[in-house]
Design a protein around this motif. Structure first.
Motif, PDB file in Angstrom:
ATOM      1  N   ALA A 221       3.594   6.676   7.037  1.00  0.00           N
ATOM      2  CA  ALA A 221       3.588   5.263   6.647  1.00  0.00           C
ATOM      3  C   ALA A 221       2.301   4.911   5.915  1.00  0.00           C
ATOM      4  O   ALA A 221       2.317   4.150   4.927  1.00  0.00           O
ATOM      5  CB  ALA A 221       3.761   4.381   7.876  1.00  0.00           C
ATOM      6  N   ARG A 222       1.184   5.468   6.361  1.00  0.00           N
ATOM      7  CA  ARG A 222      -0.102   5.193   5.710  1.00  0.00           C
ATOM      8  C   ARG A 222      -0.124   5.768   4.295  1.00  0.00           C
ATOM      9  O   ARG A 222      -0.615   5.120   3.351  1.00  0.00           O
ATOM     10  CB  ARG A 222      -1.236   5.771   6.565  1.00  0.00           C
ATOM     11  CG  ARG A 222      -2.614   5.570   5.974  1.00  0.00           C
ATOM     12  CD  ARG A 222      -3.698   5.699   7.035  1.00  0.00           C
ATOM     13  NE  ARG A 222      -3.698   6.972   7.714  1.00  0.00           N
ATOM     14  CZ  ARG A 222      -4.332   8.073   7.257  1.00  0.00           C
ATOM     15  NH1 ARG A 222      -4.991   8.018   6.107  1.00  0.00           N
ATOM     16  NH2 ARG A 222      -4.315   9.189   7.959  1.00  0.00           N
ATOM     17  N   LEU A 223       0.404   6.984   4.129  1.00  0.00           N
ATOM     18  CA  LEU A 223       0.439   7.594   2.802  1.00  0.00           C
ATOM     19  C   LEU A 223       1.403   6.853   1.874  1.00  0.00           C
ATOM     20  O   LEU A 223       1.146   6.717   0.667  1.00  0.00           O
ATOM     21  CB  LEU A 223       0.826   9.069   2.906  1.00  0.00           C
ATOM     22  CG  LEU A 223      -0.202   9.973   3.594  1.00  0.00           C
ATOM     23  CD1 LEU A 223       0.357  11.384   3.767  1.00  0.00           C
ATOM     24  CD2 LEU A 223      -1.509  10.014   2.812  1.00  0.00           C
ATOM     25  N   ALA A 224       2.523   6.390   2.430  1.00  0.00           N
ATOM     26  CA  ALA A 224       3.471   5.616   1.627  1.00  0.00           C
ATOM     27  C   ALA A 224       2.845   4.296   1.170  1.00  0.00           C
ATOM     28  O   ALA A 224       3.047   3.851   0.035  1.00  0.00           O
ATOM     29  CB  ALA A 224       4.745   5.353   2.427  1.00  0.00           C
ATOM     30  N   THR A 225       2.077   3.681   2.055  1.00  0.00           N
ATOM     31  CA  THR A 225       1.381   2.441   1.705  1.00  0.00           C
ATOM     32  C   THR A 225       0.362   2.693   0.600  1.00  0.00           C
ATOM     33  O   THR A 225       0.202   1.885  -0.326  1.00  0.00           O
ATOM     34  CB  THR A 225       0.676   1.859   2.945  1.00  0.00           C
ATOM     35  OG1 THR A 225       1.661   1.537   3.933  1.00  0.00           O
ATOM     36  CG2 THR A 225      -0.117   0.611   2.595  1.00  0.00           C
ATOM     37  N   GLU A 226      -0.325   3.846   0.679  1.00  0.00           N
ATOM     38  CA  GLU A 226      -1.301   4.197  -0.355  1.00  0.00           C
ATOM     39  C   GLU A 226      -0.611   4.390  -1.708  1.00  0.00           C
ATOM     40  O   GLU A 226      -1.097   3.916  -2.735  1.00  0.00           O
ATOM     41  CB  GLU A 226      -2.046   5.475   0.035  1.00  0.00           C
ATOM     42  CG  GLU A 226      -3.082   5.893  -1.009  1.00  0.00           C
ATOM     43  CD  GLU A 226      -3.741   7.226  -0.690  1.00  0.00           C
ATOM     44  OE1 GLU A 226      -4.451   7.757  -1.571  1.00  0.00           O
ATOM     45  OE2 GLU A 226      -3.538   7.750   0.433  1.00  0.00           O
ATOM     46  N   LEU A 227       0.536   5.076  -1.703  1.00  0.00           N
ATOM     47  CA  LEU A 227       1.270   5.273  -2.949  1.00  0.00           C
ATOM     48  C   LEU A 227       1.766   3.935  -3.506  1.00  0.00           C
ATOM     49  O   LEU A 227       1.667   3.672  -4.708  1.00  0.00           O
ATOM     50  CB  LEU A 227       2.436   6.233  -2.732  1.00  0.00           C
ATOM     51  CG  LEU A 227       3.307   6.522  -3.962  1.00  0.00           C
ATOM     52  CD1 LEU A 227       2.473   7.136  -5.084  1.00  0.00           C
ATOM     53  CD2 LEU A 227       4.475   7.431  -3.598  1.00  0.00           C
TER      54      LEU A 227
END
Length: 468
Positions: free
Chosen positions: A186-192
């Protein structure tokens, strides 16, 4: 000894390889060299496969070359049918070129042209998002898309500025303490998502990533759920989803296409290395039918072409290699031997003072050298060891130690005679060392035992020479 060849190192002339059979290469000095990395994860069938050689010779006797602007060939049609059918029809067309860098160039250009071919053209889409670190090829376009610091450095002034980068899915260093896989994803998706917003979501052609990161990080697979989450972000903003399987695809990770294990289907997939197994230079892109239909209803012309596009000999080599993998059930051996390779690496190196991580998929594994250790379970023939100076802090060795280079060079010495694919920059593009193992799909238990035993001896000598 002098040479008229511009070798990779102008001050060093490598030994000549004069033959090869199975997992071994014969050198001019009589050394029988165990090719435990398949070159650069290329020689998936090993060397001297008679079935492949025969099919190449048959094509050579029939027709060596014709220009694709004028003629097609049956062998290119047969290869395209074989590969598109291997995707279950999810990807409907194949475009064949000669190298991984060329495949990436074609993929980037196709992604851009797709948006120009839509009924309402989206000519504002000029950007790409990739990951740091990553490696997608060495030509200027591919190098610009990648995030490999050391390879980019000399050419930064020449590289296009239309690619930005986000964090990789790199659990060993990126995942926080007590953070679940779901929270990490979820954190990486938010970053993208934030990167789309920063550059303007309507400006992005595609997000590009390797299912298992190869040379840049050393066999790093994503945690479960990562790729579906990344594709969802792309779909939210109408961008394409490109998977670079040049190193990790064509069976290296235990399934013919690495994305089969990830629960996603790419819009464009690049393939190479294991596609032709080194028997001829060949690579390509597999293309989702939605892109094909947009092109067909638009100009009908992909404004990109190369002299050796769809080369008959390359297509014959690729078709022969892929048929052999299927007919000889070699993906099953990849999974079986991958599991065995993993077990032997863990048994031997999991408590090594300078092995920080053992990771990979199928017959694609790596050892990361740090001064710390961590492990997560995967099964394939694509493994890596990451080295660290401290197993608790994960501090890497000083780049001036040139650790991965020393390990690779030590392995080349006649008393060891084994390939250990060393790469620096694991941590931040400069610091960090890892060694990749990617033996041929035909590898045996006995050969894996030899690889692990020899690597034990190599590491002992190198660390002793470094005085640690």
């Amino acid at each position: 000894m002098s040479s008229a060849v511009l070798h990779r190192d102008t001050r060093f002339v490598p030994k000549k390889a004069i033959g090869g059979q199975g997992c071994y290469i014969n050198l001019e000095d009589g050394t029988k060299f165990l090719d435990s990395t398949g070159g650069a994860a290329v020689s998936c069938l090993g060397h001297g496969n008679e079935k492949v050689n025969r099919m190449i010779k048959d094509q050579l006797d029939q027709l060596a070359y014709c220009h694709s602007a004028f003629f097609g060939t049956q062998v290119s049609e047969d290869l395209a049918s074989f590969l598109t059918e291997s995707t279950g029809g999810k990807l409907s067309k194949l475009f064949v070129v000669s190298s991984g860098s060329e495949a990436i160039e074609a993929a980037l250009k196709l992604a851009r042209q797709y948006f120009l071919e839509l009924p309402t053209p989206q000519d504002q889409r000029t950007r790409f998002i990739a990951r740091l670190p990553s490696y997608h090829g060495t030509t200027l376009g591919a190098l610009g898309a990648g995030g490999h610091v050391l390879r980019r450095q000399p050419f930064e002034p020449l590289l296009a500025k239309n690619t930005s980068h986000v964090s990789p899915c790199y659990a060993y260093r990126g995942k926080k303490d007590r953070e679940s896989d779901a929270d990490y994803v979820a954190r990486l998706a938010t970053e993208l998502d934030a990167e789309f917003q920063r550059v303007g979501p309507e400006s992005v052609c595609a997000f590009i990533a390797e299912p298992v990161v190869g040379a840049a990080l050393g066999c790093v697979p994503a945690v479960p759920g990562y790729f579906p989450a990344m594709k969802a972000v792309c779909e939210r903003y109408g961008a394409l989803f490109i998977l670079d399987e040049i190193m990790s695809g064509m069976g290296r990770c235990g399934t013919l296409h690495a994305w089969e294990q990830e629960g996603v289907v790419p819009d464009i997939q690049t393939i190479g290395k294991g596609l032709g197994g080194g028997y001829a230079p060949v690579s390509g892109i597999l293309i989702n039918d939605s892109i094909v239909q947009a092109m067909d209803k638009g100009s009908g012309v992909f404004r990109h072409g190369q002299t050796y596009q769809g080369h008959p000999i390359s297509c014959a080599a690729a078709l022969a290699v892929q048929k052999t993998i299927k007919e000889d059930s070699l993906l099953e051996n990849v999974r079986t031997m991958g599991a065995y390779l993993e077990s032997q690496l863990r048994q031997t190196f999991e408590n090594h003072p300078y092995v920080g991580d053992i990771r990979g998929k199928g017959l694609f594994w790596g050892v990361r050298i740090t001064w710390a250790v961590w492990a997560e379970t995967f099964t394939d023939l694509y493994m890596q060891l990451e080295f660290v100076k401290d197993r608790t802090t994960k501090e890497p060795f000083d780049p001036q130690d040139r650790l991965s280079f020393l390990i690779q060079e030590k392995g080349l010495q006649p008393e060891f005679a084994v390939s250990l694919y060393g790469s620096p920059g694991t941590v931040d593009g400069i610091r960090g060392d890892h060694v990749v193992l990617a033996p041929p799909y035909i590898v045996s238990k006995e050969e894996i035992d030899t690889i692990v035993n020899v690597m034990t001896r190599v590491l002992a000598e190198v660390f002793a020479e470094l005085g640690v």
